[in-house]
Design an enzyme around this catalytic site. Structure first.
Site, PDB file in Angstrom:
ATOM      1  CG  ASN A   9       6.616  21.294  68.659  1.00 51.73           C
ATOM      2  OD1 ASN A   9       5.786  20.256  68.183  1.00 51.73           O
ATOM      3  ND2 ASN A   9       6.137  22.389  68.198  1.00 51.73           N
ATOM      4  CE  LYS A  11       7.626  22.794  64.832  1.00 55.60           C
ATOM      5  NZ  LYS A  11       7.809  23.993  63.937  1.00 55.60           N
ATOM      6  CG  HIS A  95       3.117  25.820  67.248  1.00 53.46           C
ATOM      7  ND1 HIS A  95       3.346  25.958  66.046  1.00 53.46           N
ATOM      8  CD2 HIS A  95       4.411  25.512  67.773  1.00 53.46           C
ATOM      9  CE1 HIS A  95       4.427  25.905  65.711  1.00 53.46           C
ATOM     10  NE2 HIS A  95       5.285  25.769  67.172  1.00 53.46           N
ATOM     11  CD  GLU A  97       4.257  24.639  62.750  1.00 50.86           C
ATOM     12  OE1 GLU A  97       4.331  23.454  63.409  1.00 50.86           O
ATOM     13  OE2 GLU A  97       5.812  25.221  62.532  1.00 50.86           O
ATOM     14  CD  GLU A 164       7.265  28.586  69.439  1.00 47.91           C
ATOM     15  OE1 GLU A 164       8.413  27.837  69.637  1.00 47.91           O
ATOM     16  OE2 GLU A 164       6.419  28.237  68.604  1.00 47.91           O
ATOM     17  N   GLY A 170      11.547  27.869  62.146  1.00 50.80           N
ATOM     18  CA  GLY A 170      11.736  26.797  61.042  1.00 50.80           C
ATOM     19  C   GLY A 170      12.548  27.624  59.935  1.00 50.80           C
ATOM     20  CB  SER A 203      15.767  29.379  64.180  1.00 54.41           C
ATOM     21  OG  SER A 203      14.918  28.995  62.938  1.00 54.41           O
TER      22      SER A 203
HETATM   23  P1  PGA Z   1      11.993  25.568  65.139  1.00 51.77           P
HETATM   24  O1  PGA Z   1      10.506  25.470  65.601  1.00 51.77           O
HETATM   25  O2  PGA Z   1      12.841  25.345  66.298  1.00 51.77           O
HETATM   26  O3  PGA Z   1      12.045  24.598  64.182  1.00 51.77           O
HETATM   27  O4  PGA Z   1      12.130  26.892  64.516  1.00 51.77           O
HETATM   28  C1  PGA Z   1      10.137  25.964  66.832  1.00 51.77           C
HETATM   29  C2  PGA Z   1       8.566  25.795  67.127  1.00 51.77           C
HETATM   30  O5  PGA Z   1       8.018  25.810  66.112  1.00 51.77           O
HETATM   31  O6  PGA Z   1       8.274  25.400  68.117  1.00 51.77           O
END
Ligand code: PGA
Length: 240
Positions: A9, A11, A95, A97, A164, A170, A203
């Site tokens: 992803n 983003k 997601h 976010e 998640e 992140g 992560s």
């Molecule tokens: P990350 O993000 O691997 O940077 O923790 C995962 C995601 O948001 O799908």
């Protein structure tokens, strides 16, 4: 047999020039990738058309959102047919976010899921708890509530789910693999189709991918930060 789905992803990262640089290093690494692994890149809208021409058939293209109407006065949104026209196959929906910053609710997630399926896009539905919910023992009830609302009238034969935990996204603070495995098992127990692939996200890195994929309930990963660097995403795709 459940499918293995390894998705990046991106983003809101990478211009077209940066996407092409990524591919130059990433693509040769796929020679080593076992054919049964489904590799997906979910990229910003502006990269989709370019990548639909550049990606080999072994890598699927994914978007990061889709609207529920087929067209209309919805400034800033994109429809499923606009995505499938350029060979987009997957779409991330719900997601954290989007839920946190853009007002996405379980109701809009549900509408987006149904629209995606209607146009043969494979949705990757994201669910997961906040740190506060985890600390107060609400992980299971929160995730069950998301699943119950998000999946109303959704076809479970054309679906991927990503667990998640929001506190792991992140942050470098990965969920213990055994705990991720446990929660994913609980998610599966809530589904009518036991073959829905369920990913872990949060992560995921080259140094933890082998342990994550060794867990029996985990069918893949959704990778943010580590999917931006071709060497690290290649290591993840080629997990041992
Ligand atoms: P990350 O993000 O691997 O940077 O923790 C995962 C995601 O948001 O799908």
């Amino acid at each position: 047999m459940r499918k293995i789905v390894i998705a990046g992803n991106w983003k809101m990262y990478k211009t077209q020039a940066e996407a092409l640089e990524f591919l130059q290093v990433f693509m040769p690494e796929l020679d080593k990738t076992p054919a049964e692994r489904n590799v997906v890149l979910c990229v910003p809208f502006t990269n989709l058309d370019l990548l639909s021409k550049k990606l080999p058939a072994s890598v699927h293209l994914g978007a990061q959102n889709v609207h529920w109407e087929s067209e209309g006065a919805y400034t800033g949104e994109i429809s499923a047919s606009m995505l499938t026209e350029i060979r987009v196959r997957y779409v991330i929906i719900g997601h954290s976010e989007r839920r946190q910053y853009f007002g996405e609710t379980d109701e809009t997630v549900n509408q987006r899921l149904k629209a995606a399926q209607q146009f043969d896009l494979l949705p990757i539905l994201c669910v997961g708890e906040t740190k506060q919910q985890r600390d107060s023992g609400e992980t299971e009830t929160h995730i069950y509530s998301q699943l119950d609302r998000d999946l109303v009238d959704v076809d479970q034969s054309a679906l991927v789910i990503a667990y998640e935990p929001i506190w792991a996204i992140g942050t470098g603070d990965t969920c213990e693999v055994s705990e991720a495995n446990r929660v994913i098992g609980l998610i599966r127990s809530r589904l009518s189709n036991q073959d829905v692939p369920i990913q872990y996200g949060g992560s995921v890195k080259p140094n933890n991918i082998d342990a994550i994929m060794a867990q029996p309930e985990i069918d893949g990963v959704l990778v943010g930060g580590a999917s931006l660097e071709p060497g690290s995403f290649a290591r993840i795709v080629n997990y041992q």
